[in-house]
Scaffold this active site. Structure first.
Site, short mmCIF file in Angstrom:
data_model
loop_
_atom_site.label_atom_id
_atom_site.label_comp_id
_atom_site.label_asym_id
_atom_site.label_seq_id
_atom_site.Cartn_x
_atom_site.Cartn_y
_atom_site.Cartn_z
N SER A 236 4.93 -52.18 -87.55
CA SER A 236 5.98 -53.20 -87.52
C SER A 236 7.22 -52.78 -88.31
CB SER A 236 5.45 -54.53 -88.08
OG SER A 236 4.44 -55.04 -87.25
N SER B 51 6.66 -59.78 -78.12
CA SER B 51 5.86 -58.56 -78.20
C SER B 51 5.91 -57.75 -76.90
CB SER B 51 4.40 -58.88 -78.56
OG SER B 51 4.32 -59.49 -79.81
N GLU C 97 -0.63 -63.33 -76.89
CA GLU C 97 -0.45 -62.48 -78.07
C GLU C 97 -1.52 -62.73 -79.13
OE1 GLU C 97 3.89 -61.85 -79.09
OE2 GLU C 97 4.05 -63.58 -77.77
N PHE D 296 16.18 -55.80 -66.82
CA PHE D 296 14.90 -56.07 -67.47
C PHE D 296 14.50 -57.51 -67.20
CE2 PHE D 296 16.28 -52.28 -69.59
CZ PHE D 296 15.10 -51.59 -69.86
N GLN E 231 20.85 -57.64 -67.92
CA GLN E 231 21.49 -56.38 -67.59
C GLN E 231 21.00 -55.29 -68.55
OE1 GLN E 231 24.39 -55.46 -65.36
NE2 GLN E 231 23.25 -53.61 -65.94
N ASN F 93 13.67 -62.41 -83.63
CA ASN F 93 12.25 -62.72 -83.65
C ASN F 93 11.99 -63.55 -84.90
OD1 ASN F 93 9.39 -62.60 -84.01
ND2 ASN F 93 9.33 -60.80 -82.67
N GLU G 242 18.13 -60.18 -79.31
CA GLU G 242 17.41 -61.41 -79.62
C GLU G 242 17.07 -61.41 -81.10
OE1 GLU G 242 13.87 -61.23 -77.25
OE2 GLU G 242 12.89 -59.77 -78.55
#
Length: 356
Positions: A317, A183, A15, A175, A214, A308, A306
């Site tokens: 952003s 990112s 990144e 996924f 899932q 970040n 999640e």
């Protein structure tokens, strides 16, 4: 007298380019009448380069790389006070991914006793590792999607066993993600065993630990969190990718994504999002800033995806836009982050590290 700010960007992770883009956008929001801004550039080879103070906002990635040219390389002592110059008042780490967002640089700054913006060692490392994050979320009672995880060695020694486990415990689509990256780098969607194998092999290019989640049918909702011990939340925003999912290209390259701020949500759903975002913030012992990402189903079920711990500040952003719509403009947001960093630093100076 101007505060001396260290703008830390670049890094060795995949990144690297994202970090440069974030640093460029961040520099445009800094008040150069108030701050003396030192560029600190970490090359992709891991060389630390401290440049002379910036005279104004940086308009390009190339300019950032040139601004970070220094006479000394890999000389960490150049960031400490000496006879020639005093210490930096605050360091602003804008390093995404491993070796920057994962607690490593935060630990270095702690050892150097320098104030820095954002999350500390524990929150950064736990927030970077998606598996550890999920395990902590489970303890906090946060609702999340089913998942399977394994290491590279596990996959190499028993690929069929893991494929069977995924098919047994999860449903298509799934996924596949590197556990320690952000990112959307290395993330793939799989709808069959063949696609799953290819997705795992792709993810293994970036990390030794893989998490398979899932798939969820729901709206992608994000909330900004700001603060230390008493965090506050922004309005909610909705991500509407015009592609299959919100990948790296959509985030940082083509802007091929619609952002709806504020998201249209019932008040009771927003209130639950705020409660969950604060709970996630506190279970990871976060400080400074966090962006909490959720799925909201048609039945208004809230599923945390999640958090970040170092959300981007690029033109696309969500985090700064959420706070802008909440009433905190870019310069004020940065001022708040710096204030929170100094507040946390001063609190730590009250601790006693040796016995009387």
């Amino acid at each position: 007298m101007k505060k001396r700010i260290g703008l830390l960007y670049g890094g060795k992770s995949a990144e690297h380019e994202v970090s440069l883009t974030t640093a460029s956008a961040f520099s445009k929001a800094l008040d150069f009448d108030k701050y003396e801004v030192y560029p600190i550039y970490i090359t992709q080879e891991g060389e630390w380069r401290k440049g002379t103070p910036l005279t104004g906002p940086v308009s390009s990635i190339e300019e950032l790389q040139l601004a970070g040219e220094a006479e000394r390389k890999n000389d960490i002592s150049s960031f400490l006070p000496n006879a020639q110059e005093p210490a930096l008042d605050v360091v602003i780490p804008l390093l995404h991914g491993p070796n920057g967002e994962d607690g490593t640089v935060q630990g270095l700054l702690e050892v150097m006793n320098l104030p820095y913006v954002g999350n500390g060692v524990l929150a950064s490392s736990a927030g970077m590792d998606k598996v550890v994050m999920k395990q902590l979320f489970e303890q906090a009672g946060l609702n999340q999607t089913p998942y399977v995880y394994f290491l590279r060695r596990d996959w190499k020694n028993g690929q069929d066993l893991w494929l069977d486990k995924v098919e047994r415990e999860l449903a298509w689509p799934v996924f596949v993600k590197p556990a320690n990256l952000g990112s959307s780098v290395g993330i793939s969607k799989a709808e069959s065993r063949e696609e799953l194998i290819a997705a795992v092999e792709e993810a293994l290019k970036f990390d030794r630990k893989i998490v398979i989640e899932q798939g969820v049918v729901g709206r992608e909702i994000e909330v900004g969190v700001l603060g230390n011990d008493e965090p506050e939340c922004s309005v909610a925003g909705e991500i509407k990718p015009l592609k299959a999912f919100y990948d790296y290209q959509a985030k940082y390259k083509d802007g091929n994504t619609a952002m709806i701020i504020p998201a249209e949500l019932p008040e009771v759903v927003y209130a639950e999002l705020v409660e969950s975002a604060k709970k996630a913030f506190k279970i990871l012992d976060c400080s400074g800033l966090v962006r909490a990402d959720f799925f909201v189903t048609d039945a208004h079920e809230i599923i945390i995806n999640e958090v970040n711990t170092l959300p981007g500040f690029t033109p696309y952003s969500m985090f700064p836009l959420l706070w802008q719509h909440t009433g905190l403009e870019y310069p004020d947001l940065i001022e708040k982050l710096i204030t929170l960093a100094i507040e946390r630093y001063e609190e730590k100076q009250l601790l006693q590290f040796k016995m009387d």
